[in-house]
Design an enzyme around this catalytic site. Structure first.
Site, short mmCIF file in Angstrom:
data_model
loop_
_atom_site.label_atom_id
_atom_site.label_comp_id
_atom_site.label_asym_id
_atom_site.label_seq_id
_atom_site.Cartn_x
_atom_site.Cartn_y
_atom_site.Cartn_z
N TYR A 17 16.57 -55.50 -33.62
CA TYR A 17 15.83 -56.09 -34.73
C TYR A 17 16.63 -56.17 -36.02
O TYR A 17 16.13 -56.65 -37.03
CB TYR A 17 14.53 -55.32 -34.97
CG TYR A 17 13.49 -55.63 -33.94
CD1 TYR A 17 13.69 -55.26 -32.62
CD2 TYR A 17 12.32 -56.29 -34.27
CE1 TYR A 17 12.75 -55.55 -31.65
CE2 TYR A 17 11.38 -56.58 -33.31
CZ TYR A 17 11.60 -56.21 -32.01
OH TYR A 17 10.68 -56.49 -31.06
N LYS A 76 17.67 -46.13 -22.25
CA LYS A 76 18.41 -46.72 -21.13
C LYS A 76 19.87 -46.27 -21.29
O LYS A 76 20.81 -47.08 -21.26
CB LYS A 76 18.27 -48.26 -21.18
CG LYS A 76 18.76 -48.98 -19.94
CD LYS A 76 17.81 -48.88 -18.76
CE LYS A 76 18.42 -49.49 -17.51
NZ LYS A 76 17.60 -49.31 -16.31
N ASP A 115 12.69 -48.18 -17.66
CA ASP A 115 12.04 -48.87 -16.53
C ASP A 115 11.09 -47.93 -15.80
O ASP A 115 9.96 -48.29 -15.46
CB ASP A 115 13.07 -49.51 -15.58
CG ASP A 115 14.35 -48.72 -15.44
OD1 ASP A 115 14.55 -47.76 -16.21
OD2 ASP A 115 15.16 -49.04 -14.56
N ASP A 155 8.46 -51.79 -29.34
CA ASP A 155 7.65 -52.99 -29.51
C ASP A 155 6.97 -53.34 -28.19
O ASP A 155 5.76 -53.56 -28.11
CB ASP A 155 8.57 -54.13 -29.97
CG ASP A 155 7.79 -55.35 -30.42
OD1 ASP A 155 6.57 -55.27 -30.51
OD2 ASP A 155 8.42 -56.39 -30.68
N ASP A 203 2.73 -52.50 -26.91
CA ASP A 203 1.76 -53.52 -26.46
C ASP A 203 1.30 -53.23 -25.03
O ASP A 203 0.13 -53.41 -24.69
CB ASP A 203 2.37 -54.92 -26.53
CG ASP A 203 2.27 -55.51 -27.93
OD1 ASP A 203 2.10 -54.74 -28.89
OD2 ASP A 203 2.35 -56.75 -28.08
#
Ligand code: NAI
Length: 337
Positions: A127, A174, A207, A231, A235
Site C-alpha cells: 500500500y 508468508k 494460505d 485488508d 473482509d
C-alpha cells in the site's frame, strides 16, 4: 453518565454515507453523550483544486479535534487519483487498523461464537503505492516493510490484548517465500512478544490461515497482519459473521483516530432510505469507548443487540424489510426503555 463535551469531526462521505451518518448522530444524541459534530468534506476541495490533503478541511478538523467518524468515500478503480481513504490514513499516520469481528444475533452467518479482533498495519507494505513501469508490459510494485512500523504495530496489538482482556495473538505471514520482508515483520513481532508472556503468541502462514478461518474461525482470538493480508483477511472474517454491513473499524494513530464503516458507498441504494447504519453505528460505539464514554457505548450496544434479537425492524440487506429511519427509530426507542 459523562458530562464531558466532545467535538468530533464528521465526514459523512458519499453515496449512502450521509444517510447512515444522520442515523448514527441521532442514536448517539439519544444516548445523552454531549457531542458537537464538526462536519467536514474530505473530497470537494481536493478534487477541484488538486489540493494537498493536509490542507483539506477534513484533515485540519481532525488534527484539531483528534477524533473523527467517517462514512464511505468513493474511489475510482484502475485510473483516477489515489484512494482518499488511504491518503487520510497516511496523512494522519493512522498506523493501526482495528477490526473487531463478532456475530450479531439475528444475522444469518456460517458460524456462531466468532469473536476475533484483526489488527492490520496501515501505513506500508504494497500500500506504499510505489509502482512503476520497468519496460512496456512490465510493472513493478514495491512491498515496503520496516522494523520500525512492524515493531510499532506489534506493540499496539499486544497492548490492545492486555487492555481488552484478549488471550492469544496469531501473526499471519508468508515468510517462507518472502523471507526478507515478511521475515522482518515476523522477527520484529517476536521481539515484542517476548515482553508479553501473559499473551499467547503464535504464527501462521497466510494460505493456511485463510483455510483455518473458513474451517474454524472460533479458534482465533486476535490476528496481527501486514497491510495487504490484513485488508483481505478482515473482509474474509467479516464474511463469516454476515458481511461488511455488520462490522466496525477504527484507524488509530498517536492520539488521533478515525472510526469508519468498512462497506462502500452502495451506489445502488443511495438516496433511497434503505441503507443499514449498523456498521457505522458499531464504529461509533468503538469511538465512544475510545473517548471513555463506556456507559453510553454499552447502552447503545445493548439497544442494537435488542433490535437484532427482536428482528422486527431490520433492513433489507440483513433479511428484514425496514428502511433506515424505521431501524434508527427502533434503536432509539430501545435505548430509551
Ligand atoms: P459497497 O460496499 O458500496 O456495495 C456492495 C453491496 O453491499 C451493494 O449491494 C450495496 O448496496 C450493499 N451495501 C453496502 N453497504 C450497505 C449498507 N450500509 N446497507 C445496505 N447495503 C449495503 O461496495 P462497492 O459497490 O464495491 O463500492 C462502491 C464504492 O464504494 C466504490 O467507489 C468504492 O471505492 C467505495 N468504497 C469505499 C470504502 C470506504 O470508504 N471505506 C470501502 C469500500 C468501497
Amino acid at each position: 453518565m459523562s458530562y464531558m463535551r466532545h467535538t468530533i469531526t464528521l465526514i459523512p462521505g458519499d453515496g449512502i454515507g450521509p444517510e447512515v451518518s444522520n442515523a448514527v448522530q441521532a442514536i448517539i444524541q439519544a444516548s445523552g453523550v454531549a457531542i458537537e459534530w464538526e462536519e467536514a468534506s474530505a473530497r470537494g476541495d481536493i478534487d477541484r483544486r488538486g489540493m494537498d490533503i493536509m490542507q483539506s478541511p477534513a484533515v485540519k478538523s481532525i488534527l484539531k479535534n483528534r477524533v473523527a467518524l467517517k462514512g464511505p468515500l468513493a474511489t475510482a478503480v484502475v485510473t483516477g487519483p489515489p484512494s482518499l481513504n488511504v491518503q487520510l490514513r497516511k496523512a494522519l499516520d493512522l498506523y493501526a487498523n482495528v477490526r473487531p469481528v463478532k456475530n450479531l444475533a439475528g444475522v444469518t452467518s456460517r458460524f456462531q461464537n466468532v469473536d476475533i479482533v484483526l489488527i492490520r498495519e496501515n501505513t506500508e507494505d504494497l500500500y506504499a503505492g510505489l509502482e512503476h513501469e520497468v519496460v512496456p508490459g512490465v510493472v513493478e510494485s514495491l512491498k515496503i516493510i520496516t522494523e520500525k512500523a512492524s515493531t510499532r504495530i506489534a506493540r499496539f496489538a499486544f497492548e490492545y490484548a492486555r487492555k481488552w482482556g484478549r488471550k492469544r495473538i496469531h501473526s499471519i505471514h508468508k515468510a517462507n517465500i518472502m523471507k526478507m520482508s515478511d521475515g522482518l515483520f515476523l522477527s520484529s513481532i517476536r521481539n515484542v512478544a517476548k515482553g508479553y508472556p501473559d499473551i499467547e503468541y503464535k504464527e501462521l502462514i497466510i494460505d493456511n490461515a485463510c483455510m483455518q478461518m473458513v474451517l474454524n474461525p472460533c479458534q482465533f482470538d486476535m490476528l496481527l497482519l501486514t497491510n495487504l493480508y490484513g485488508d483481505i483477511m478482515s473482509d474474509l472474517a467479516a464474511g463469516l459473521v454476515g458481511g461488511l454491513g455488520v462490522v466496525p473499524s477504527g484507524n488509530i494513530g498517536e492520539g488521533v483516530a478515525i472510526f469508519e464503516a468498512v462497506h462502500g458507498t452502495a451506489p445502488d441504494i443511495a438516496g433511497k432510505g434503505l441503507a443499514n447504519p449498523t456498521a457505522l453505528l458499531m464504529s461509533g460505539i468503538m469511538m465512544l469507548r475510545y473517548l471513555n464514554e463506556t456507559n453510553a457505548a454499552q447502552r447503545i450496544e445493548a439497544a442494537l443487540y435488542q433490535v437484532y434479537n427482536d428482528g422486527k425492524a431490520l433492513t433489507r440487506d440483513v433479511g428484514g424489510s425496514a428502511g433506515t429511519s424505521e431501524f434508527t427509530d427502533t434503536v432509539i426507542r430501545a435505548l430509551r426503555q
